[in-house]
Write an enzyme that holds these catalytic residues in place. Structure first.
Site, PDB file in Angstrom:
ATOM      1  N   GLU A 175      25.066 121.781  93.870  1.00  0.00           N
ATOM      2  CA  GLU A 175      23.752 122.064  93.573  1.00  0.00           C
ATOM      3  C   GLU A 175      24.125 121.939  91.650  1.00  0.00           C
ATOM      4  O   GLU A 175      23.127 121.207  90.876  1.00  0.00           O
ATOM      5  CB  GLU A 175      23.325 123.244  93.280  1.00  0.00           C
ATOM      6  CG  GLU A 175      21.289 123.458  92.443  1.00  0.00           C
ATOM      7  CD  GLU A 175      21.805 124.927  91.417  1.00  0.00           C
ATOM      8  OE1 GLU A 175      21.142 124.953  90.982  1.00  0.00           O
ATOM      9  OE2 GLU A 175      23.169 124.429  91.252  1.00  0.00           O
TER      10      GLU A 175
ATOM     11  N   ASP B 137      28.740 124.914  94.888  1.00  0.00           N
ATOM     12  CA  ASP B 137      29.550 124.462  94.334  1.00  0.00           C
ATOM     13  C   ASP B 137      29.890 124.776  92.462  1.00  0.00           C
ATOM     14  O   ASP B 137      28.937 126.240  92.284  1.00  0.00           O
ATOM     15  CB  ASP B 137      29.276 123.332  93.672  1.00  0.00           C
ATOM     16  CG  ASP B 137      27.903 123.242  93.238  1.00  0.00           C
ATOM     17  OD1 ASP B 137      26.668 123.986  93.596  1.00  0.00           O
ATOM     18  OD2 ASP B 137      27.448 121.965  92.902  1.00  0.00           O
TER      19      ASP B 137
END
EC number: 3.4.11.4
Length: 427
Positions: free
Chosen positions: A192, A97
């Site tokens: 994350e 991400d």
């Protein structure tokens, strides 16, 4: 770090490195994988799975036959051992991400070939300039190739550089089975950037002994500690009254919230006034109305005691504000987020030592450093999988000025390969 010359004498003759890391990286960054802190799902955005599916395909194509993505968007794969020794199982991990702080949609990467110094003007928005004076790491990139965006989005080197580096390292090891290594696990995580990167990671499925996140900044850096982190939410209950008849009655929660923030230290204890090992109290969200307000903070320090001190700083600011609002009240809730991974890694010194040696073998000067933030590795370490952070080469992350050097990415690939062989040599 020990006698590096002795290590070098033990290094087998490697075939010449050929790299696919750049082409992979340029492909990955065009896929929007921005995570969403307000979403309750895992992954927080379904579009993260678009990159996950591509990675599964590419990992299978290079020979990791068990590559798979689970329903939560985690990608797992195994590179079988080429050594007959019993070698600790390593995991290399990066997150897919990108940060919610800056758009990751429609990324248009550009390459500044043979960088010769000076500022880099980004063509999509010329007001966006990577200034050499503000990015001192550029001074070490003379002659290298720099990847940036066009200035309208972030780049996504955090952490797609790490993803590309791991895939390229696995490709190289598959292509050269004569290089001896133990079983290697690959883990790519969602979310994350919003603190949920390993919430639903299946460590039993991973079955690794030690891990490395490839998610650091300057080439050569190995990070063995992070901030310890808490979140704090302060809820204010004010006193509402009709504004035309409010004298002596109204206690405006919006004004109380403003007073609390104004009471925080101005020259210390904030992100904009601290560096190195200094912690901070950081307000990052306010929702306020006349009769109630909610303030959100993150608290950061390298020690647990320092973290308690930051909570005390915040509570003093709240109590001081409320002295002028005697009929209003507050609640303060502090929630643990993660702790300094050094507490775990210092019990496994070989994990960091081997990373430092791998950096040396890759032709770089090893630098041990601390992270003014957190990584998946911090959480993994406390989940029983000791996991320092190794450089990926990313710079100015979470911004439109983000950049990464091609040569630094290639050095990270070499470091991963050397790490695998060092553990095999020691077995």
């Amino acid at each position: 770090m020990g006698d590096t010359r002795a290590w070098r004498d033990a290094v087998p003759a490697f075939p010449a490195f050929d790299h696919t890391v750049l082409e992979r990286f340029l492909r990955y960054v065009t896929i929007d994988t921005q995570s969403d802190p307000d979403s309750p799902t895992t992954p927080s955005t379904e579009k993260q799975k678009n990159l996950g599916r591509l990675l599964v395909t590419e990992l299978r194509e290079i020979g990791l036959a068990d590559a798979d993505m689970d329903d939560n968007g985690y990608v797992y794969a195994t590179l079988p051992a080429t050594s007959a020794k019993t070698v600790p199982v390593l995991c290399f991990c990066s997150h897919m991400d990108t940060s919610p702080d800056c758009s990751g949609a429609g990324v248009k990467p550009q390459i500044v070939r043979n960088y010769q110094g000076g500022d880099i003007v980004l063509p999509g928005d010329p007001a966006q300039v990577i200034r050499a004076a503000e990015h001192p790491a550029l001074a070490k990139q003379i002659g290298n190739d720099i990847v940036t965006t066009d200035g309208t989005t972030l780049l996504g080197a955090d952490n797609k550089a790490g993803v590309a580096e791991i895939v390229d390292a696995m490709r190289f090891l598959v292509a050269h089975p004569e290089i001896k290594h133990g079983t290697i696990k690959v883990l790519f995580t969602p979310d994350e950037e919003i603190g949920r990167g390993v919430d639903k990671a299946d460590l039993k499925r991973l079955s690794a002994d030690f891990a490395y996140t490839i998610d650091g900044e300057s080439a050569g850096t190995v990070e063995d500690e992070t901030f310890s982190a808490d979140a704090a939410v302060v809820t204010i209950q004010g006193v509402s009254a009709h504004p035309g008849f409010a004298k002596g009655k109204m206690e405006n929660a919006i004004k109380i919230a403003a007073r609390i923030i104004d009471n925080l230290p101005r020259d210390t204890c904030s992100p904009e006034t601290t560096e190195d090992r200094e912690g901070f109290v950081h307000p990052h969200g306010v929702e306020a109305a006349l009769d109630g307000a909610t303030l959100k903070f993150i608290l950061r320090d390298f020690t647990d005691e320092g973290l308690k001190d930051k909570a005390a700083v915040l509570e003093r600011a709240v109590k001081t504000a409320l002295k002028d609002f005697p009929r209003s009240s507050y609640r303060m809730k502090v929630t643990e987020q993660y702790r300094n991974m050094r507490q775990v890694l210092e019990r496994h010194p070989q994990v960091v030592a081997n990373a430092m040696e791998a950096v040396h073998r890759a032709g770089l000067a090893p630098i041990k450093n601390s992270i003014r933030g957190g990584t998946d590795g911090s959480r993994l370490s406390f989940m029983g999988l000791p996991c320092p952070n190794v450089f990926a080469g990313e710079h100015a992350f979470h911004s439109r000025l983000e950049w990464v050097s091609v040569q630094d990415m290639e050095a990270a690939v070499r470091t991963i390969v050397h790490l695998a062989t060092i553990w095999e040599e020691q077995a």
